[in-house]
Every structure is written in structure tokens, then in C-alpha cells.
Write an enzyme that holds these catalytic residues in place. Structure first.
Site, PDB file in Angstrom:
ATOM      1  N   HIS A   7       1.047  -1.104   0.068  1.00  0.00           N
ATOM      2  CA  HIS A   7      -0.019  -0.152   0.160  1.00  0.00           C
ATOM      3  C   HIS A   7       0.704   1.296   0.041  1.00  0.00           C
ATOM      4  CE1 HIS A   7       0.892   0.877   4.305  1.00  0.00           C
ATOM      5  NE2 HIS A   7       0.920  -0.083   4.316  1.00  0.00           N
ATOM      6  N   SER A  10       1.128   5.157   4.302  1.00  0.00           N
ATOM      7  CA  SER A  10      -0.234   5.652   5.474  1.00  0.00           C
ATOM      8  C   SER A  10       0.345   6.817   6.670  1.00  0.00           C
ATOM      9  CB  SER A  10      -0.071   4.441   6.592  1.00  0.00           C
ATOM     10  OG  SER A  10       0.281   3.675   7.612  1.00  0.00           O
ATOM     11  N   ASN A  13       2.909   5.533   9.049  1.00  0.00           N
ATOM     12  CA  ASN A  13       4.289   4.847   8.290  1.00  0.00           C
ATOM     13  C   ASN A  13       5.035   6.482   8.301  1.00  0.00           C
ATOM     14  OD1 ASN A  13       2.878   2.572   5.685  1.00  0.00           O
ATOM     15  ND2 ASN A  13       3.373   2.945   7.747  1.00  0.00           N
ATOM     16  N   GLU A 109      -1.976  -6.462   7.858  1.00  0.00           N
ATOM     17  CA  GLU A 109      -0.002  -6.579   8.436  1.00  0.00           C
ATOM     18  C   GLU A 109       0.298  -7.785   9.678  1.00  0.00           C
ATOM     19  OE1 GLU A 109       2.793  -6.673   8.140  1.00  0.00           O
ATOM     20  OE2 GLU A 109       3.078  -4.820   8.148  1.00  0.00           O
ATOM     21  N   ARG A 137      12.408  -8.008  13.055  1.00  0.00           N
ATOM     22  CA  ARG A 137      12.869  -8.856  11.625  1.00  0.00           C
ATOM     23  C   ARG A 137      12.955 -10.015  11.628  1.00  0.00           C
ATOM     24  NH1 ARG A 137      11.949  -5.928   7.429  1.00  0.00           N
ATOM     25  NH2 ARG A 137      14.160  -6.788   6.227  1.00  0.00           N
ATOM     26  N   GLY A 205       3.630  -4.343   4.202  1.00  0.00           N
ATOM     27  CA  GLY A 205       5.411  -4.831   4.241  1.00  0.00           C
ATOM     28  C   GLY A 205       5.698  -6.069   4.814  1.00  0.00           C
TER      29      GLY A 205
END
Length: 270
Positions: A7, A10, A13, A109, A137, A205
Site C-alpha cells: 500500500h 500511511s 508510516n 499486516e 525483522r 510490508g
């Protein structure tokens, strides 16, 4: 052909927050990114005029192969607003509108749990770089679980009241996201690709990181190093045995995608 699209940016973000299940809308920049992605898609979708330059395999690169005959395009998105907004902009702007559109919570997400809505800078300062990177991660390490107050707040929203109970957990690791995305691919995407159709997936993501992990068969280290920029279409084509060619797919705008991916890596990753 499978096209995956994170996307547009946002508002969360832009503010540097752990977003996850926080249902943030697109920022103004994110809206622009969605429109730009639509332009790129119209150049590359089968039956449209493709880009004519580019190189590279396994890294972001321009599509170089001639466009095949037009195939039906089916669009899937997550149930979160930022992905649905992006998908709506893309669907409205495509020269060949999708023949079908669907939303599936399994594309939502990664749930950042107790970190949801917190500033990434604040979390890094409080817990240190090593733990910050692990929560962002790691494939196996889940963030701290949501307490009752935060969990009940999200569970009581219209979004999650309309979804199965499995759509909201107190915490989850990226490995859990991979499991649910894999199930989505098996149920919805694989049959369409087997019929020679084109599928466009608009998601997030980490959920797209999970999707790429399944398609490319990535190791934990490769998953950790994968960064997917917002608003950049990534195209997968497949050989007769269903293997991606090339490995890692190809970005339609390799220059911009690579630059943004490097920025994401410096910030701690997707």
C-alpha cells in the site's frame, strides 16, 4: 503473472509508528504513490504497452519481456484501510478493470502487539537496537503480547467485530504471518495462476514479505533482509514448474524501488 503491491504510505508510516493492526489511512504521499503505481501497472499488464528497458535478476529491475495476450486480472487486498484505499485507487485507474476483487484478513499486516501505535524511535531508545531489530525483522520472535485494555480496544472496533476471531491475536511472529499468507495463496491465488490469469495482491510490508518468502522459498536470513517499498509494484512470472523467473521478481520502477528499499533497511526494515 502475480503482481504484489505494498500500500501507499500511511499516516502512521509517515509518523514513524509501529502500525500493524492499527487501521491508519493513506497519507497524501500514499495517495500519490497509489496513483503512480496505477500508471506503472497500466504500462506492464498483459495487453498494455510494457516498459522497454531494464536489466537484472533477483534485484529490483524493469520488466523487459513483451506483454503476453491479455488475461483476466483479479485483485485481492487486506481488510485494513490503507490497503483497501490503495486497491480502490488502482482498480479505478486500470485500463482493464479487475474482473474480481476480494478482501482477506490473512493479508493483514503483522500484529506488532503491545508495540502497536508506539513510536519506533521510542521503542529503539527504550529497548536497544538489538531488541528493536529482532522485533521488526525476526521470523520467530514475537513482540510483547497486548494487554487486556489494548486487545479489547481493537477487538471492539467495527473492523475486527466483522472478522473471524483468528484475525486478531494478542501477539504473533512473522512465522505466523507466513502460515496464514501461505494458506491464502493456496486457496485463492494458485488456482487462478494455474489457469493463466493475472493476480494483483495489495497488502503490507510484512504480509507481502511473508508472501515473497513462500513464493521464493526464502531462508530466515533472506526474509530478514527483504525490504518492500510502499507503492512499488513487484511482478512475478513463473516457469512451467511454477517456479518464479527470475528469483525475487522484478520491480516495474527499479530505480525508485531500490532507493526506497535501501532507506527502509537503514531505518530497521519493512
Amino acid at each position: 503473472m502475480l503482481i504484489v503491491l505494498r500500500h501507499g504510505q500511511s499516516t502512521a508510516n509517515a509518523a514513524g509508528l509501529f502500525t500493524g493492526v492499527l487501521d491508519a489511512p493513506l497519507s497524501d504521499q500514499g495517495i500519490r504513490e497509489a496513483h503512480t503505481a496505477t500508471v506503472l501497472l497500466n504500462l506492464a499488464l498483459p495487453g498494455e504497452r510494457p516498459p522497454t528497458t531494464g536489466t537484472g535478476t533477483g534485484s529490483p529491475a524493469m520488466i523487459t519481456a513483451p506483454a503476453p495476450a491479455a488475461a483476466p486480472v483479479t485483485l485481492f487486498t487486506s481488510t485494513l484501510t490503507r490497503a483497501r484505499q490503495t486497491a480502490a485507487i488502482v482498480a479505478a485507474g486500470l485500463a482493464r478493470p479487475p474482473v474480481g476483487c476480494g478482501a482477506d484478513w490473512r493479508l493483514n499486516e503483522h500484529n506488532y502487539s503491545a508495540l502497536t501505535g508506539r513510536s519506533k524511535d521510542d521503542v529503539r531508545a527504550e529497548f536497544g537496537e538489538e531488541q528493536f531489530v529482532a522485533w521488526r525483522r525476526s521470523v520467530a520472535e514475537a513482540p510483547p503480547a497486548m494487554g487486556d485494555l489494548l486487545y479489547d480496544e481493537f477487538a471492539g472496533t467495527a473492523l475486527f467485530r466483522a472478522l473471524p476471531a483468528a484475525a486478531l491475536n494478542r501477539t504473533e511472529a512473522l512465522s505466523d504471518v507466513i502460515t496464514r499468507v501461505d494458506a491464502f495463496l493456496t486457496e485463492h491465488v494458485d488456482p487462478l495462476l494455474a489457469r493463466g490469469e493475472t493476480v494483483l495482491v495489495v497488502a503490507h510490508g510484512n504480509s507481502l514479505q511473508a508472501l515473497c518468502a513462500v513464493i521464493d522459498g526464502l531462508s530466515d536470513g533472506q526474509i530478514r533482509d527483504l525490504n518492500l517499498p510502499t507503492g512499488q509494484p513487484l511482478v512475478y512470472r513463473f516457469d512451467a514448474r511454477g517456479r518464479p523467473v527470475p528469483f525475487g521478481g522484478r520491480y516495474l520502477d527499479s530505480v525508485t524501488a531500490l532507493a526506497v528499499a535501501l532507506t527502509l533497511a537503514n531505518e530497521g526494515g519493512t
